[in-house]
Design a protein around this motif. Structure first.
Motif, PDB file in Angstrom:
ATOM      1  N   LEU A  90     -34.100 -26.977  48.597  1.00 38.04           N
ATOM      2  CA  LEU A  90     -34.934 -26.513  49.701  1.00 38.04           C
ATOM      3  C   LEU A  90     -36.133 -27.449  49.834  1.00 38.04           C
ATOM      4  CD1 LEU A  90     -34.917 -22.691  48.927  1.00 38.04           C
ATOM      5  CD2 LEU A  90     -33.450 -23.946  50.518  1.00 38.04           C
ATOM      6  N   SER A  91     -36.598 -27.603  51.059  1.00 42.52           N
ATOM      7  CA  SER A  91     -37.711 -28.501  51.329  1.00 42.52           C
ATOM      8  C   SER A  91     -38.557 -27.910  52.443  1.00 42.52           C
ATOM      9  CB  SER A  91     -37.161 -29.868  51.748  1.00 42.52           C
ATOM     10  OG  SER A  91     -38.209 -30.755  52.032  1.00 42.52           O
ATOM     11  N   GLN A  92     -39.777 -28.415  52.598  1.00 39.39           N
ATOM     12  CA  GLN A  92     -40.647 -27.881  53.636  1.00 39.39           C
ATOM     13  C   GLN A  92     -40.249 -28.317  55.033  1.00 39.39           C
ATOM     14  OE1 GLN A  92     -41.583 -30.124  51.327  1.00 39.39           O
ATOM     15  NE2 GLN A  92     -43.181 -31.480  52.063  1.00 39.39           N
ATOM     16  N   SER A  93     -39.424 -29.349  55.159  1.00 40.01           N
ATOM     17  CA  SER A  93     -38.975 -29.783  56.478  1.00 40.01           C
ATOM     18  C   SER A  93     -37.691 -30.591  56.342  1.00 40.01           C
ATOM     19  CB  SER A  93     -40.048 -30.638  57.173  1.00 40.01           C
ATOM     20  OG  SER A  93     -40.125 -31.919  56.584  1.00 40.01           O
ATOM     21  N   ALA A  94     -36.968 -30.685  57.437  1.00 40.71           N
ATOM     22  CA  ALA A  94     -35.739 -31.480  57.442  1.00 40.71           C
ATOM     23  C   ALA A  94     -36.064 -32.953  57.212  1.00 40.71           C
ATOM     24  CB  ALA A  94     -34.997 -31.297  58.761  1.00 40.71           C
ATOM     25  N   THR A  95     -37.180 -33.424  57.754  1.00 40.04           N
ATOM     26  CA  THR A  95     -37.558 -34.827  57.575  1.00 40.04           C
ATOM     27  C   THR A  95     -37.825 -35.135  56.109  1.00 40.04           C
ATOM     28  OG1 THR A  95     -38.452 -34.984  59.809  1.00 40.04           O
ATOM     29  CG2 THR A  95     -39.249 -36.594  58.208  1.00 40.04           C
ATOM     30  N   THR A  96     -38.562 -34.269  55.434  1.00 40.97           N
ATOM     31  CA  THR A  96     -38.851 -34.474  54.018  1.00 40.97           C
ATOM     32  C   THR A  96     -37.571 -34.427  53.191  1.00 40.97           C
ATOM     33  OG1 THR A  96     -41.034 -33.503  54.306  1.00 40.97           O
ATOM     34  CG2 THR A  96     -40.207 -33.617  52.061  1.00 40.97           C
ATOM     35  N   ALA A  97     -36.699 -33.483  53.503  1.00 39.45           N
ATOM     36  CA  ALA A  97     -35.439 -33.372  52.775  1.00 39.45           C
ATOM     37  C   ALA A  97     -34.578 -34.615  53.002  1.00 39.45           C
ATOM     38  CB  ALA A  97     -34.685 -32.121  53.212  1.00 39.45           C
ATOM     39  N   TYR A  98     -34.517 -35.074  54.237  1.00 37.25           N
ATOM     40  CA  TYR A  98     -33.701 -36.249  54.542  1.00 37.25           C
ATOM     41  C   TYR A  98     -34.267 -37.494  53.867  1.00 37.25           C
ATOM     42  CZ  TYR A  98     -30.507 -39.248  57.000  1.00 37.25           C
ATOM     43  OH  TYR A  98     -29.521 -40.157  57.289  1.00 37.25           O
ATOM     44  N   ALA A  99     -35.595 -37.617  53.856  1.00 36.19           N
ATOM     45  CA  ALA A  99     -36.218 -38.765  53.187  1.00 36.19           C
ATOM     46  C   ALA A  99     -35.878 -38.772  51.697  1.00 36.19           C
ATOM     47  CB  ALA A  99     -37.731 -38.752  53.398  1.00 36.19           C
ATOM     48  N   ALA A 100     -35.888 -37.598  51.079  1.00 41.11           N
ATOM     49  CA  ALA A 100     -35.550 -37.509  49.654  1.00 41.11           C
ATOM     50  C   ALA A 100     -34.085 -37.891  49.425  1.00 41.11           C
ATOM     51  CB  ALA A 100     -35.819 -36.102  49.128  1.00 41.11           C
ATOM     52  N   ALA A 101     -33.203 -37.419  50.285  1.00 42.44           N
ATOM     53  CA  ALA A 101     -31.785 -37.768  50.145  1.00 42.44           C
ATOM     54  C   ALA A 101     -31.571 -39.261  50.368  1.00 42.44           C
ATOM     55  CB  ALA A 101     -30.949 -36.954  51.139  1.00 42.44           C
ATOM     56  N   LEU A 102     -32.228 -39.821  51.360  1.00 45.30           N
ATOM     57  CA  LEU A 102     -32.090 -41.246  51.663  1.00 45.30           C
ATOM     58  C   LEU A 102     -32.616 -42.105  50.516  1.00 45.30           C
ATOM     59  CD1 LEU A 102     -31.003 -42.837  54.106  1.00 45.30           C
ATOM     60  CD2 LEU A 102     -33.342 -42.956  54.952  1.00 45.30           C
ATOM     61  N   ALA A 103     -33.661 -41.622  49.851  1.00 49.99           N
ATOM     62  CA  ALA A 103     -34.246 -42.367  48.731  1.00 49.99           C
ATOM     63  C   ALA A 103     -33.301 -42.438  47.531  1.00 49.99           C
ATOM     64  CB  ALA A 103     -35.573 -41.733  48.320  1.00 49.99           C
TER      65      ALA A 103
END
Length: 175
Positions: A90-103
């Protein structure tokens, strides 16, 4: 000059309950739910309760006190989508979650990412950064005449380029 909008909502007890729990729904039609939805009373109450706990105990201690409820959320989301709780993030936003996955990807110069023209702007900015910093190739699949991404274009690019990542938005952000 202010105008009043009259909205006719079909009689559905569940929808009526949700609307009653969301004060803003009584005065407006709010369609920006993906960006920032109107906050229902149970959510406001839970946030206020947790902030009160943080004020009294401290942030880490408040999180410890809420641990069982937090873990129950992971189990609940897992049941909803048919996945083990331990695989839920879970993340505070889709952008933050996607950035973590992309990293999590170890991109190198010459690697390619297949995406769409209608992907979320934050994702596109991250791709551009990877292209600029690391030399990653960003390849955008063609659109269909009626809108959305062309699946055949995606298949052809994947077969030809063997990308490291295929990140395709089937429902465009702009529609």
């Amino acid at each position: 000059m202010a105008t009043t909008l009259q909205v006719s909502i079909p009689a559905n007890p569940r929808v009526a309950g949700w609307r009653a729990d969301t004060p803003g729904a009584a005065t407006r039609v709010h369609l920006n739910n993906a960006g920032a939805a109107l906050v229902p009373r149970p959510v406001s109450a839970a946030i206020a309760e947790h902030l009160g706990r943080e004020a009294a105990l401290g942030g880490y201690e408040a999180a410890d006190a809420a641990r069982d409820a937090i873990e129950a959320v992971y189990a609940s989301v897992g049941r909803l989508i048919g996945a083990p709780a331990g695989t839920i993030a879970l993340s505070q936003s889709a952008t933050t979650a996607y950035a973590a996955a992309l990293a999590a990807f170890d991109f190198r110069a010459g690697d390619s990412i297949v995406t769409t023209r209608a992907d979320y702007a934050s994702n596109q900015i991250m791709y551009l950064s990877l292209a600029r910093r690391l030399g990653v190739d960003i390849i955008r699949a063609d659109d269909l005449a009626e809108g959305g991404v062309d699946p055949e274009s995606v298949r052809a690019i994947v077969a030809r380029r063997r990308p490291v990542l295929v990140a395709v938005s089937w429902i465009p952000t702009n529609s």
